[in-house]
Structures are given as structure tokens and as C-alpha cells.
Design a protein around this motif. Structure first.
Motif, mmCIF file in Angstrom:
data_model
loop_
_atom_site.group_PDB
_atom_site.id
_atom_site.type_symbol
_atom_site.label_atom_id
_atom_site.label_comp_id
_atom_site.label_asym_id
_atom_site.label_seq_id
_atom_site.Cartn_x
_atom_site.Cartn_y
_atom_site.Cartn_z
ATOM 1 N N ARG A 62 34.106 28.750 45.320
ATOM 2 C CA ARG A 62 34.107 28.601 43.858
ATOM 3 C C ARG A 62 35.086 29.603 43.242
ATOM 4 N N TRP A 63 35.919 29.128 42.295
ATOM 5 C CA TRP A 63 36.865 30.023 41.632
ATOM 6 C C TRP A 63 36.113 31.129 40.887
ATOM 7 N N PRO A 64 36.582 32.381 40.908
ATOM 8 C CA PRO A 64 37.858 32.832 41.451
ATOM 9 C C PRO A 64 37.798 33.208 42.932
ATOM 10 N N GLY A 65 36.644 33.059 43.552
ATOM 11 C CA GLY A 65 36.507 33.407 44.963
ATOM 12 C C GLY A 65 36.318 34.896 45.166
ATOM 13 N N ALA A 66 35.846 35.243 46.346
ATOM 14 C CA ALA A 66 35.629 36.647 46.691
ATOM 15 C C ALA A 66 36.179 36.915 48.081
ATOM 16 N N THR A 67 36.654 38.099 48.291
ATOM 17 C CA THR A 67 37.234 38.461 49.582
ATOM 18 C C THR A 67 36.231 38.279 50.710
ATOM 19 N N SER A 68 34.962 38.587 50.447
ATOM 20 C CA SER A 68 33.925 38.493 51.474
ATOM 21 C C SER A 68 33.703 37.067 51.967
ATOM 22 N N GLU A 69 34.157 36.071 51.205
ATOM 23 C CA GLU A 69 33.958 34.672 51.577
ATOM 24 C C GLU A 69 35.030 34.153 52.536
ATOM 25 N N LEU A 70 36.088 34.909 52.740
ATOM 26 C CA LEU A 70 37.229 34.405 53.494
ATOM 27 C C LEU A 70 37.082 34.617 54.999
ATOM 28 N N ASP A 71 37.419 33.579 55.754
ATOM 29 C CA ASP A 71 37.473 33.633 57.209
ATOM 30 C C ASP A 71 38.742 32.903 57.648
ATOM 31 N N PRO A 72 39.676 33.627 58.283
ATOM 32 C CA PRO A 72 39.602 35.030 58.692
ATOM 33 C C PRO A 72 39.679 35.985 57.500
ATOM 34 N N ALA A 73 39.154 37.181 57.708
ATOM 35 C CA ALA A 73 39.231 38.202 56.669
ATOM 36 C C ALA A 73 40.687 38.587 56.456
ATOM 37 N N GLY B 44 45.244 42.059 38.071
ATOM 38 C CA GLY B 44 44.836 41.291 39.241
ATOM 39 C C GLY B 44 44.742 42.162 40.475
ATOM 40 N N GLY B 45 44.270 43.385 40.283
ATOM 41 C CA GLY B 45 44.277 44.362 41.366
ATOM 42 C C GLY B 45 43.024 44.393 42.219
ATOM 43 N N ASP B 46 42.112 43.482 41.989
ATOM 44 C CA ASP B 46 40.830 43.519 42.694
ATOM 45 C C ASP B 46 40.902 42.979 44.111
ATOM 46 N N SER B 47 41.715 41.952 44.341
ATOM 47 C CA SER B 47 41.737 41.287 45.647
ATOM 48 C C SER B 47 43.146 40.805 45.958
ATOM 49 N N GLY B 48 43.314 40.229 47.143
ATOM 50 C CA GLY B 48 44.582 39.617 47.496
ATOM 51 C C GLY B 48 45.754 40.577 47.435
ATOM 52 N N GLU C 110 35.238 39.299 38.905
ATOM 53 C CA GLU C 110 35.817 39.920 40.102
ATOM 54 C C GLU C 110 35.348 41.362 40.284
ATOM 55 N N ARG C 111 34.239 41.697 39.649
ATOM 56 C CA ARG C 111 33.739 43.074 39.637
ATOM 57 C C ARG C 111 33.461 43.606 41.049
ATOM 58 N N GLU C 112 32.877 42.765 41.900
ATOM 59 C CA GLU C 112 32.518 43.225 43.252
ATOM 60 C C GLU C 112 33.762 43.555 44.071
ATOM 61 N N ASP C 113 34.751 42.676 44.027
ATOM 62 C CA ASP C 113 35.990 42.959 44.739
ATOM 63 C C ASP C 113 36.688 44.193 44.175
ATOM 64 N N ALA C 114 36.667 44.341 42.856
ATOM 65 C CA ALA C 114 37.303 45.495 42.225
ATOM 66 C C ALA C 114 36.675 46.799 42.701
ATOM 67 N N ALA C 115 35.358 46.810 42.813
ATOM 68 C CA ALA C 115 34.668 48.014 43.268
ATOM 69 C C ALA C 115 35.091 48.384 44.685
#
Length: 285
Positions: free
Chosen positions: A13-24, A47-51, A75-80
Motif C-alpha cells: 500500500r502506498w507509500p510503502g515501508a522499507t520493512s515490507e520489501l524483499d529483498p531488503a 523524502g529522506g525517510d526511505s529509498g 512515513e514516520r516509522e521509516d524516518a525514525a
């Protein structure tokens, strides 16, 4: 370094989270080594939280820069997670929740960054929005097209405009464009056109700000494995993501970090108005 070439994650689901990606994805958490090339500089990255944004934030921190990242509330979780990695380098790390689509939002972001770190030496306009529409032109709603342009083009312009009074001679502005500006996908018609517009904007800003000693450049990524990909593209396109490049694979965010570090550093003191392609071999001309 060897990387996985085929995504397993194909739908989030947009915007997505880094933890959801495989491969990491590799943002440089263990693979990037700094050499003090940005010691004491102050960077603001949207856009500094992920990617790509996370990879740039990590690299800048390891090169000695203080880092402020802008990110959406979603994107709070990725930002942290990104800020934890930044602060581990002994530099300042600040996250600001912001939607960059308005002048007021960018002005507030810049004000918070300056208040926290005392100024801006490096400005990275990296925030972007896309949503593939494989059905064709008729599927591009006015709401989507407006959001894509407001985020990608207007947001970049408002950001630079807000930051301009705080930029001194030697400052560097870096805009994230895309291979889509040169080789557009029909399913990303609106997004691709914004990236072409940004290439033009970079050239014009370089001419406008050059007399004041401010450099403006762009990095054009190719297919890079970030949460945005499975969150915005059809499953079949995600499964083959990056396989059409000469290198035959998708890129990792950390593989762009060096370009952003170079353009921000004194090594690029005579580089302005240019686009560096990090595309797996796809041409940027």
C-alpha cells in the motif's frame, strides 16, 4: 558487491515501508564508509525517510554533515529508522513531517531546518510522487496529475525559493530527476514529464544562482529498489524491475549515494547545471 536481481515483494500500500520489501534494500547501513568529505556541512533532504533519500542521509552523516530530513506523516516509522542511523554518526539528525506541495509547507520546513542546524549548505530536492496507469491516457485523473506536478515540480521550486535566502556561496542544490526524463514509460506519463521539467529547471537555476556561487545539479536514477516501486507499479512490472538495463538488474539506493556526495562536496566545485545518470547503463542524453 552482488545484489539480488528479482524482487519478491510485488504489492504494498502506498507509500510503502522499507520493512515490507524483499529483498531488503541496501541504503549503506553496513556498506557505506565515509571519509569526512562533508564535515560540518548542513544538509536538508526531502523524502529522506526511505529509498534514495535514506541512502543520501546515511552517506552525508558518515561524511560528517548534519542532516535534516523532510517526510510525510505516513512515513514516520521509516524516518525514525533513518534518523537513528544518522545520529549514530555523532551528527545532528532532525525529521520534519511535511507535504511539500505548497509554498507555505516548504517555508516552514526550511525555517525548522535553519533553526535546528543554523543554516543550509546542501539542499536535496528528492521528494516525489508517482502512480503507474497502465490502462492509458484516459486513466490519468486530474487529481493524480495535479498531485504529481505539485509534489515533483512545484514542490522543488518552492523548496529552492524558500531556501534561497539561507544559501551562501559554495552551497549545493541537488535535484533527483530520473531516467524517465530520457526514456519515458507510457504508464508513468505524468511522472516522466515532471522529471523532464526538473532537468530543465536545474539548468535554469544553475544559470540564475551561479553568479552567487551556488551550484545546482541533478542525479537521474534508473530503476532503484525502494518502497515506491511495489506501492505504485503493476505486479508484472515489479517482477521484472530493472532487468531491461544493460547491467540486467535493479539498483540499490546506496549505489546512488556517491553521486550525491560528490555533487555536495568541494570536489564538485566547478560542476553546475549537469545531470549525473546512475541508471545501470541506460543513456541520459
Amino acid at each position: 558487491m552482488s545484489y539480488e536481481t528479482t524482487p519478491t515483494t510485488t504489492d504494498v500500500r502506498w507509500p510503502g515501508a522499507t520493512s515490507e520489501l524483499d529483498p531488503a534494500p541496501d541504503h549503506g547501513e553496513t556498506s557505506y564508509t565515509g571519509h569526512g568529505r562533508l564535515a560540518g556541512k548542513r544538509a536538508l533532504i526531502t523524502g529522506g525517510d526511505s529509498g534514495i533519500g535514506r541512502a543520501v542521509a546515511i552517506a552525508y552523516a558518515r561524511e560528517g554533515a548534519h542532516v535534516v530530513i523532510g517526510h510525510l506523516p505516513e512515513e514516520r516509522e521509516d524516518a525514525a529508522s533513518t534518523l537513528e542511523l544518522v545520529r549514530a554518526e555523532g551528527v545532528t539528525g532532525l525529521g520534519v513531517e511535511v507535504d511539500v506541495r505548497t509554498p507555505a509547507a516548504n517555508a516552514a520546513l526550511v525555517q525548522q531546518a535553519v533553526a535546528e542546524v543554523g543554516g543550509i549548505d546542501i539542499l536535496v530536492a528528492n521528494a516525489a510522487y508517482q502512480m503507474a496507469q497502465p490502462g492509458g491516457l484516459e486513466d490519468y485523473s486530474p487529481e493524480q496529475v495535479q498531485r504529481v506536478y505539485e509534489t515533483n515540480v512545484f514542490g522543488t521550486l518552492w523548496l529552492v525559493q524558500a531556501a534561497r535566502p539561507h544559501l551562501e556561496a559554495g552551497a549545493s542544490i541537488i535535484v533527483t530527476t530520473s531516467i524517465q526524463a530520457y526514456s519515458p514509460s507510457e504508464a508513468l506519463l505524468d511522472y516522466a514529464s515532471t522529471k523532464a521539467a526538473l532537468n530543465n529547471l536545474v539548468v535554469n537555476l544553475a544559470g540564475d544562482l551561479g553568479p552567487d556561487g551556488i551550484r545546482v545539479n541533478a542525479v537521474a536514477p534508473g530503476p532503484i529498489w525502494t518502497p515506491l516501486i511495489p506501492a505504485t507499479m503493476p505486479e508484472d512490472k515489479v517482477k521484472s524491475f530493472g532487468q531491461d538495463t544493460p547491467l540486467g538488474r535493479m539498483g540499490q539506493p546506496v549505489e546512488l549515494a556517491g553521486a550525491y556526495v560528490f555533487l555536495a562536496s568541494d570536489d564538485a566545485s566547478y560542476v553546475s547545471g549537469t545531470v549525473i545518470g546512475v541508471t545501470g547503463g541506460k543513456p541520459v542524453f
